[in-house]
Design a protein around this motif. Structure first.
Motif, PDB file in Angstrom:
ATOM      1  N   VAL A  10       0.870  -1.171   0.000  1.00 60.18           N
ATOM      2  CA  VAL A  10       0.000   0.000   0.000  1.00 60.18           C
ATOM      3  C   VAL A  10       0.906   1.219   0.000  1.00 60.18           C
ATOM      4  O   VAL A  10       1.676   1.424   0.939  1.00 60.18           O
ATOM      5  CB  VAL A  10      -0.937   0.015   1.230  1.00 60.18           C
ATOM      6  CG1 VAL A  10      -1.761   1.291   1.255  1.00 60.18           C
ATOM      7  CG2 VAL A  10      -1.828  -1.227   1.247  1.00 60.18           C
ATOM      8  N   ASN A  11       0.841   2.022  -1.068  1.00 59.98           N
ATOM      9  CA  ASN A  11       1.703   3.198  -1.184  1.00 59.98           C
ATOM     10  C   ASN A  11       1.041   4.404  -0.529  1.00 59.98           C
ATOM     11  O   ASN A  11      -0.148   4.671  -0.731  1.00 59.98           O
ATOM     12  CB  ASN A  11       2.007   3.495  -2.654  1.00 59.98           C
ATOM     13  CG  ASN A  11       3.099   4.536  -2.781  1.00 59.98           C
ATOM     14  OD1 ASN A  11       4.116   4.465  -2.107  1.00 59.98           O
ATOM     15  ND2 ASN A  11       2.890   5.510  -3.644  1.00 59.98           N
ATOM     16  N   ILE A  12       1.824   5.109   0.259  1.00 59.13           N
ATOM     17  CA  ILE A  12       1.379   6.334   0.938  1.00 59.13           C
ATOM     18  C   ILE A  12       2.047   7.503   0.230  1.00 59.13           C
ATOM     19  O   ILE A  12       3.270   7.528   0.095  1.00 59.13           O
ATOM     20  CB  ILE A  12       1.799   6.335   2.426  1.00 59.13           C
ATOM     21  CG1 ILE A  12       1.408   5.039   3.134  1.00 59.13           C
ATOM     22  CG2 ILE A  12       1.266   7.564   3.146  1.00 59.13           C
ATOM     23  CD1 ILE A  12      -0.052   4.762   3.187  1.00 59.13           C
ATOM     24  N   ILE A  13       1.257   8.465  -0.225  1.00 60.44           N
ATOM     25  CA  ILE A  13       1.826   9.647  -0.877  1.00 60.44           C
ATOM     26  C   ILE A  13       1.739  10.843   0.069  1.00 60.44           C
ATOM     27  O   ILE A  13       1.094  10.777   1.122  1.00 60.44           O
ATOM     28  CB  ILE A  13       1.141   9.950  -2.226  1.00 60.44           C
ATOM     29  CG1 ILE A  13      -0.349  10.271  -2.047  1.00 60.44           C
ATOM     30  CG2 ILE A  13       1.349   8.807  -3.213  1.00 60.44           C
ATOM     31  CD1 ILE A  13      -1.024  10.801  -3.299  1.00 60.44           C
ATOM     32  N   GLN A  14       2.383  11.910  -0.340  1.00 62.43           N
ATOM     33  CA  GLN A  14       2.404  13.146   0.452  1.00 62.43           C
ATOM     34  C   GLN A  14       0.987  13.531   0.872  1.00 62.43           C
ATOM     35  O   GLN A  14       0.069  13.537   0.072  1.00 62.43           O
ATOM     36  CB  GLN A  14       3.014  14.239  -0.404  1.00 62.43           C
ATOM     37  CG  GLN A  14       2.965  15.613   0.202  1.00 62.43           C
ATOM     38  CD  GLN A  14       3.320  16.653  -0.838  1.00 62.43           C
ATOM     39  OE1 GLN A  14       4.281  16.500  -1.551  1.00 62.43           O
ATOM     40  NE2 GLN A  14       2.536  17.709  -0.917  1.00 62.43           N
ATOM     41  N   GLY A  15       0.837  13.834   2.149  1.00 68.24           N
ATOM     42  CA  GLY A  15      -0.454  14.271   2.666  1.00 68.24           C
ATOM     43  C   GLY A  15      -1.363  13.135   3.091  1.00 68.24           C
ATOM     44  O   GLY A  15      -2.502  13.376   3.476  1.00 68.24           O
ATOM     45  N   GLU A  16      -0.879  11.906   3.054  1.00 66.62           N
ATOM     46  CA  GLU A  16      -1.715  10.769   3.420  1.00 66.62           C
ATOM     47  C   GLU A  16      -1.196  10.079   4.678  1.00 66.62           C
ATOM     48  O   GLU A  16      -0.046  10.263   5.073  1.00 66.62           O
ATOM     49  CB  GLU A  16      -1.745   9.720   2.302  1.00 66.62           C
ATOM     50  CG  GLU A  16      -2.516  10.128   1.092  1.00 66.62           C
ATOM     51  CD  GLU A  16      -2.613   9.013   0.061  1.00 66.62           C
ATOM     52  OE1 GLU A  16      -3.519   9.110  -0.780  1.00 66.62           O
ATOM     53  OE2 GLU A  16      -1.805   8.063   0.084  1.00 66.62           O
ATOM     54  N   TYR A  17      -2.061   9.268   5.263  1.00 64.75           N
ATOM     55  CA  TYR A  17      -1.684   8.365   6.334  1.00 64.75           C
ATOM     56  C   TYR A  17      -2.523   7.112   6.175  1.00 64.75           C
ATOM     57  O   TYR A  17      -3.572   7.126   5.537  1.00 64.75           O
ATOM     58  CB  TYR A  17      -1.872   9.001   7.718  1.00 64.75           C
ATOM     59  CG  TYR A  17      -3.307   9.008   8.178  1.00 64.75           C
ATOM     60  CD1 TYR A  17      -4.220   9.939   7.684  1.00 64.75           C
ATOM     61  CD2 TYR A  17      -3.775   8.065   9.092  1.00 64.75           C
ATOM     62  CE1 TYR A  17      -5.534   9.936   8.088  1.00 64.75           C
ATOM     63  CE2 TYR A  17      -5.090   8.060   9.505  1.00 64.75           C
ATOM     64  CZ  TYR A  17      -5.968   8.999   8.997  1.00 64.75           C
ATOM     65  OH  TYR A  17      -7.274   8.989   9.395  1.00 64.75           O
ATOM     66  N   GLY A  48       0.824   2.052  11.548  1.00 67.56           N
ATOM     67  CA  GLY A  48       0.524   2.923  10.425  1.00 67.56           C
ATOM     68  C   GLY A  48       1.682   3.832  10.080  1.00 67.56           C
ATOM     69  O   GLY A  48       2.721   3.836  10.747  1.00 67.56           O
ATOM     70  N   MET A  49       1.473   4.578   9.009  1.00 67.50           N
ATOM     71  CA  MET A  49       2.485   5.491   8.482  1.00 67.50           C
ATOM     72  C   MET A  49       1.801   6.752   7.979  1.00 67.50           C
ATOM     73  O   MET A  49       0.687   6.715   7.478  1.00 67.50           O
ATOM     74  CB  MET A  49       3.220   4.826   7.303  1.00 67.50           C
ATOM     75  CG  MET A  49       4.210   5.727   6.573  1.00 67.50           C
ATOM     76  SD  MET A  49       4.747   5.050   4.963  1.00 67.50           S
ATOM     77  CE  MET A  49       5.770   3.691   5.446  1.00 67.50           C
ATOM     78  N   ASN A  50       2.516   7.878   8.102  1.00 67.23           N
ATOM     79  CA  ASN A  50       2.089   9.105   7.436  1.00 67.23           C
ATOM     80  C   ASN A  50       3.237   9.615   6.570  1.00 67.23           C
ATOM     81  O   ASN A  50       4.343   9.060   6.600  1.00 67.23           O
ATOM     82  CB  ASN A  50       1.604  10.165   8.431  1.00 67.23           C
ATOM     83  CG  ASN A  50       2.691  10.664   9.360  1.00 67.23           C
ATOM     84  OD1 ASN A  50       3.880  10.583   9.092  1.00 67.23           O
ATOM     85  ND2 ASN A  50       2.278  11.212  10.500  1.00 67.23           N
ATOM     86  N   LEU A  74      -0.981  15.595  10.239  1.00 63.73           N
ATOM     87  CA  LEU A  74      -0.856  14.172   9.922  1.00 63.73           C
ATOM     88  C   LEU A  74      -0.408  13.335  11.118  1.00 63.73           C
ATOM     89  O   LEU A  74      -0.788  12.161  11.230  1.00 63.73           O
ATOM     90  CB  LEU A  74       0.088  13.978   8.736  1.00 63.73           C
ATOM     91  CG  LEU A  74      -0.571  14.340   7.403  1.00 63.73           C
ATOM     92  CD1 LEU A  74       0.461  14.450   6.299  1.00 63.73           C
ATOM     93  CD2 LEU A  74      -1.636  13.336   7.034  1.00 63.73           C
ATOM     94  N   MET A  75       0.362  13.893  12.017  1.00 66.03           N
ATOM     95  CA  MET A  75       0.743  13.157  13.221  1.00 66.03           C
ATOM     96  C   MET A  75      -0.497  12.903  14.083  1.00 66.03           C
ATOM     97  O   MET A  75      -0.693  11.793  14.591  1.00 66.03           O
ATOM     98  CB  MET A  75       1.811  13.913  14.019  1.00 66.03           C
ATOM     99  CG  MET A  75       3.153  14.005  13.317  1.00 66.03           C
ATOM    100  SD  MET A  75       3.950  12.428  13.002  1.00 66.03           S
ATOM    101  CE  MET A  75       4.566  12.049  14.624  1.00 66.03           C
ATOM    102  N   GLU A  76      -1.332  13.914  14.242  1.00 65.56           N
ATOM    103  CA  GLU A  76      -2.567  13.752  15.028  1.00 65.56           C
ATOM    104  C   GLU A  76      -3.498  12.727  14.384  1.00 65.56           C
ATOM    105  O   GLU A  76      -4.068  11.883  15.072  1.00 65.56           O
ATOM    106  CB  GLU A  76      -3.287  15.095  15.182  1.00 65.56           C
ATOM    107  CG  GLU A  76      -2.565  16.085  16.058  1.00 65.56           C
ATOM    108  CD  GLU A  76      -2.556  15.700  17.539  1.00 65.56           C
ATOM    109  OE1 GLU A  76      -3.345  14.824  17.956  1.00 65.56           O
ATOM    110  OE2 GLU A  76      -1.749  16.275  18.283  1.00 65.56           O
ATOM    111  N   LEU A  77      -3.649  12.790  13.054  1.00 63.92           N
ATOM    112  CA  LEU A  77      -4.507  11.834  12.366  1.00 63.92           C
ATOM    113  C   LEU A  77      -4.005  10.407  12.535  1.00 63.92           C
ATOM    114  O   LEU A  77      -4.791   9.479  12.777  1.00 63.92           O
ATOM    115  CB  LEU A  77      -4.608  12.172  10.877  1.00 63.92           C
ATOM    116  CG  LEU A  77      -5.416  13.414  10.508  1.00 63.92           C
ATOM    117  CD1 LEU A  77      -5.297  13.703   9.016  1.00 63.92           C
ATOM    118  CD2 LEU A  77      -6.880  13.243  10.912  1.00 63.92           C
TER     119      LEU A  77
END
Length: 184
Positions: A10-17, A48-50, A74-77
């Motif tokens: 699962v690829n995470i791009i900028q602005g995602e988590y 998870g990852m952000n 993103l850390m809070e999310l």
């Protein structure tokens, strides 16, 4: 078949988590000056990852722009997403990656990103068990959120420049959360 081949990427791009409980998932991303925080609760079996572009604080959030670009958001999310899946804050552990200085003539936003992530985690009482930040080149990152295993590959100069170009594009509009509420 090896575990690497069997894993669902699962690829995470900028602005995602992304938060997962599936042990067959590996989260991936490509980082230049951006930072990815990889968090997990080893007892609850959730991680998870952000992937954020800019360090975040109250001043940066009020100056406009897309909130998903900022680390504080993103850390809070990510933390809240982990807690919703059964994680406990006192068991969370983190690994931080990215924060390269990819363009010599620019300010070192990568270093600021990495410092922000480390300070944020300290302030939240979350233990950092590993990190790989800084340098001049980007990285490809793989993170197995349930086991906590992480692997990175350095990018060449050309690959780093493509990553920098992608980081400078505006972040994609955030996808609505399944449990979102729409106000009229």
């Amino acid at each position: 078949m090896t575990a690497d081949i069997a894993a669902r990427r699962v690829n995470i791009i900028q602005g995602e988590y992304k938060v997962v409980t599936d042990p067959n998932v590996v989260l991936t991303t490509i980082l230049g000056s951006c930072v990815a925080a990889c968090l997990r609760d080893p007892v609850a079996g959730v991680g998870g990852m952000n992937h954020f572009l800019l360090p975040g604080n109250a001043q940066s959030m009020t100056s406009g722009g897309d909130a998903t670009r900022y680390g504080v958001h993103l850390m809070e999310l990510l933390i809240n997403g982990l807690l919703k899946k059964g994680a406990r804050r006192d068991r969370l552990e983190a690994k931080i990656f990215g924060g390269a200085k990819t363009i010599a003539t620019f300010s070192n936003v990568g270093e600021q990103n990495a410092a922000f992530a480390m300070q944020f985690l300290r302030d939240e009482g979350i233990r950092v068990v590993g990190s790989s930040t800084g340098g001049e080149f980007g990285r490809k990152l793989e993170f197995w959120p349930i086991s906590g295993r992480a692997r990175q590959y350095p990018l060449t100069g050309a690959e780093t420049q493509r990553t920098v170009a992608a980081e400078q594009k505006p972040a994609a509009a955030p996808r609505p959360v399944e449990s979102s509420i729409e106000f009229f």
